[in-house]
Design an enzyme around this catalytic site. Sequence first.
Site, mmCIF file in Angstrom:
data_model
loop_
_atom_site.group_PDB
_atom_site.id
_atom_site.type_symbol
_atom_site.label_atom_id
_atom_site.label_comp_id
_atom_site.label_asym_id
_atom_site.label_seq_id
_atom_site.Cartn_x
_atom_site.Cartn_y
_atom_site.Cartn_z
ATOM 1 N N ASP A 1 56.311 32.887 40.726
ATOM 2 C CA ASP A 1 57.444 32.924 39.782
ATOM 3 C C ASP A 1 57.349 34.002 38.693
ATOM 4 O O ASP A 1 57.720 33.757 37.530
ATOM 5 C CB ASP A 1 57.607 31.552 39.104
ATOM 6 C CG ASP A 1 57.881 30.438 40.087
ATOM 7 O OD1 ASP A 1 57.956 30.707 41.292
ATOM 8 O OD2 ASP A 1 58.003 29.279 39.643
ATOM 9 N N GLN B 1 35.273 18.780 36.942
ATOM 10 C CA GLN B 1 34.828 17.781 37.924
ATOM 11 C C GLN B 1 34.449 18.437 39.256
ATOM 12 O O GLN B 1 34.848 17.981 40.327
ATOM 13 C CB GLN B 1 35.912 16.725 38.148
ATOM 14 C CG GLN B 1 36.352 16.025 36.869
ATOM 15 C CD GLN B 1 37.331 14.908 37.149
ATOM 16 O OE1 GLN B 1 36.975 13.893 37.734
ATOM 17 N NE2 GLN B 1 38.570 15.110 36.729
ATOM 18 N N LYS C 1 59.091 22.886 40.818
ATOM 19 C CA LYS C 1 57.971 23.556 40.154
ATOM 20 C C LYS C 1 56.883 23.896 41.176
ATOM 21 O O LYS C 1 56.286 24.966 41.119
ATOM 22 C CB LYS C 1 57.410 22.683 39.029
ATOM 23 C CG LYS C 1 58.445 22.264 37.974
ATOM 24 C CD LYS C 1 59.155 23.451 37.347
ATOM 25 C CE LYS C 1 60.150 23.006 36.280
ATOM 26 N NZ LYS C 1 61.042 24.132 35.866
ATOM 27 N N LYS D 1 62.062 28.461 45.803
ATOM 28 C CA LYS D 1 61.731 27.046 45.642
ATOM 29 C C LYS D 1 62.611 26.417 44.566
ATOM 30 O O LYS D 1 62.822 27.007 43.512
ATOM 31 C CB LYS D 1 60.243 26.890 45.291
ATOM 32 C CG LYS D 1 59.810 27.559 43.998
ATOM 33 C CD LYS D 1 58.291 27.533 43.899
ATOM 34 C CE LYS D 1 57.761 27.965 42.550
ATOM 35 N NZ LYS D 1 58.198 27.204 41.403
ATOM 36 N N GLU E 1 61.314 30.483 41.439
ATOM 37 C CA GLU E 1 61.969 29.205 41.153
ATOM 38 C C GLU E 1 63.452 29.465 40.928
ATOM 39 O O GLU E 1 63.810 30.352 40.140
ATOM 40 C CB GLU E 1 61.370 28.531 39.904
ATOM 41 C CG GLU E 1 62.066 27.203 39.587
ATOM 42 C CD GLU E 1 61.501 26.502 38.351
ATOM 43 O OE1 GLU E 1 60.450 26.920 37.836
ATOM 44 O OE2 GLU E 1 62.137 25.540 37.899
ATOM 45 N N VAL F 1 53.101 32.382 36.752
ATOM 46 C CA VAL F 1 53.473 31.633 35.557
ATOM 47 C C VAL F 1 54.288 30.399 35.934
ATOM 48 O O VAL F 1 54.936 30.363 36.964
ATOM 49 C CB VAL F 1 54.291 32.527 34.609
ATOM 50 C CG1 VAL F 1 53.458 33.695 34.117
ATOM 51 C CG2 VAL F 1 55.594 33.035 35.233
ATOM 52 N N THR F 2 54.270 29.398 35.011
ATOM 53 C CA THR F 2 53.330 29.278 33.919
ATOM 54 C C THR F 2 52.140 28.437 34.383
ATOM 55 O O THR F 2 52.266 27.620 35.291
ATOM 56 C CB THR F 2 53.977 28.612 32.667
ATOM 57 O OG1 THR F 2 54.382 27.271 32.995
ATOM 58 C CG2 THR F 2 55.140 29.396 32.147
ATOM 59 N N CYS G 1 54.290 25.633 36.915
ATOM 60 C CA CYS G 1 54.411 25.932 38.361
ATOM 61 C C CYS G 1 53.083 26.294 39.013
ATOM 62 O O CYS G 1 52.881 26.001 40.195
ATOM 63 C CB CYS G 1 55.453 27.015 38.568
ATOM 64 S SG CYS G 1 57.112 26.409 38.187
HETATM 65 N N1 TIU Z 1 57.594 28.709 36.988
HETATM 66 C C1 TIU Z 1 57.487 27.785 36.019
HETATM 67 O O1 TIU Z 1 56.412 27.547 35.485
HETATM 68 N N2 TIU Z 1 58.654 27.153 35.594
HETATM 69 C C2 TIU Z 1 58.830 26.628 34.353
HETATM 70 O O2 TIU Z 1 59.878 26.039 34.075
HETATM 71 N N3 TIU Z 1 57.831 26.797 33.458
HETATM 72 C C3 TIU Z 1 57.805 26.459 32.148
HETATM 73 O O3 TIU Z 1 56.754 26.584 31.519
HETATM 74 N N4 TIU Z 1 58.915 26.039 31.572
#
Ligand code: TIU
Length: 223
Positions: free
Chosen positions: A24, A202, A132, A129, A72, A157-158, A162
């Site tokens: 993403d 872990q 997330k 997709k 996304e 990210v993030t 995701c």
């Molecule tokens: N790709 C992804 O992480 N989508 C999000 O909506 N991330 C946020 O941190 N909002």
Amino acid sequence: MPTIDADPYAFDLRPAAAALLIIDMQRDFLEPGGFGALLGNDVSRLRGAIAPTSAVLHAARAAGMAVIHTREGHRPDLSDLAPAKRARGRLACGIGDPGPMGRILVRGETGHDIIPELAPAPGEPVVDKPGKGAFYATDLEAMLRSRGITQLIVCGVTTEVCVNTTVREANDRGFDCLVLEDCTGSYFPEFQAAGLAMIRAQGGIFGWVADSARVLAALRVCE
Ligand code: TIU
């Protein structure tokens, strides 16, 4: 087999069975006026991941490793957008609404596309997709299994949203994930640290964490 110095222990990279998965890296998350900004975030916090991810992307291509990108977003008719996701955040301008870079998180719009610095090369799959996680409602798993891929080097990210969701989905499906800390980003420094810590804790409960320099050194051996 190149060994990557990683946390919590060494990751034995098998390049023929590995894919670089870039999650993403879209304008909607990294540039002003997109979904990330509309959620109230400082999008500049993510931009540090661009240069190291670009370096790993070029090294993976040179080593002949599979590269897969994800985005996304939703169909223009929003038929794949759950009402709960659309309503979340009570945004005045939310998913599907017009924004400075086109309709927010809608496929085909400028904001939905991958940033030019990390543009997919011809032949590199781009997985669209609606959620997330990159495995939910996509053909990513079939794509990986048909290519004999069992290892994922994960950037994007993030970190806590995701990237973490995708790594957890991949882990439950039997894939080994190596997450690159400088090639991931969060709007929240504390979530960046916690998101990575949760993966490697872990004994590597969800996977491994390393940085781009260690992977670049390993990929150079493969060229
Ligand atoms: N790709 C992804 O992480 N989508 C999000 O909506 N991330 C946020 O941190 N909002």
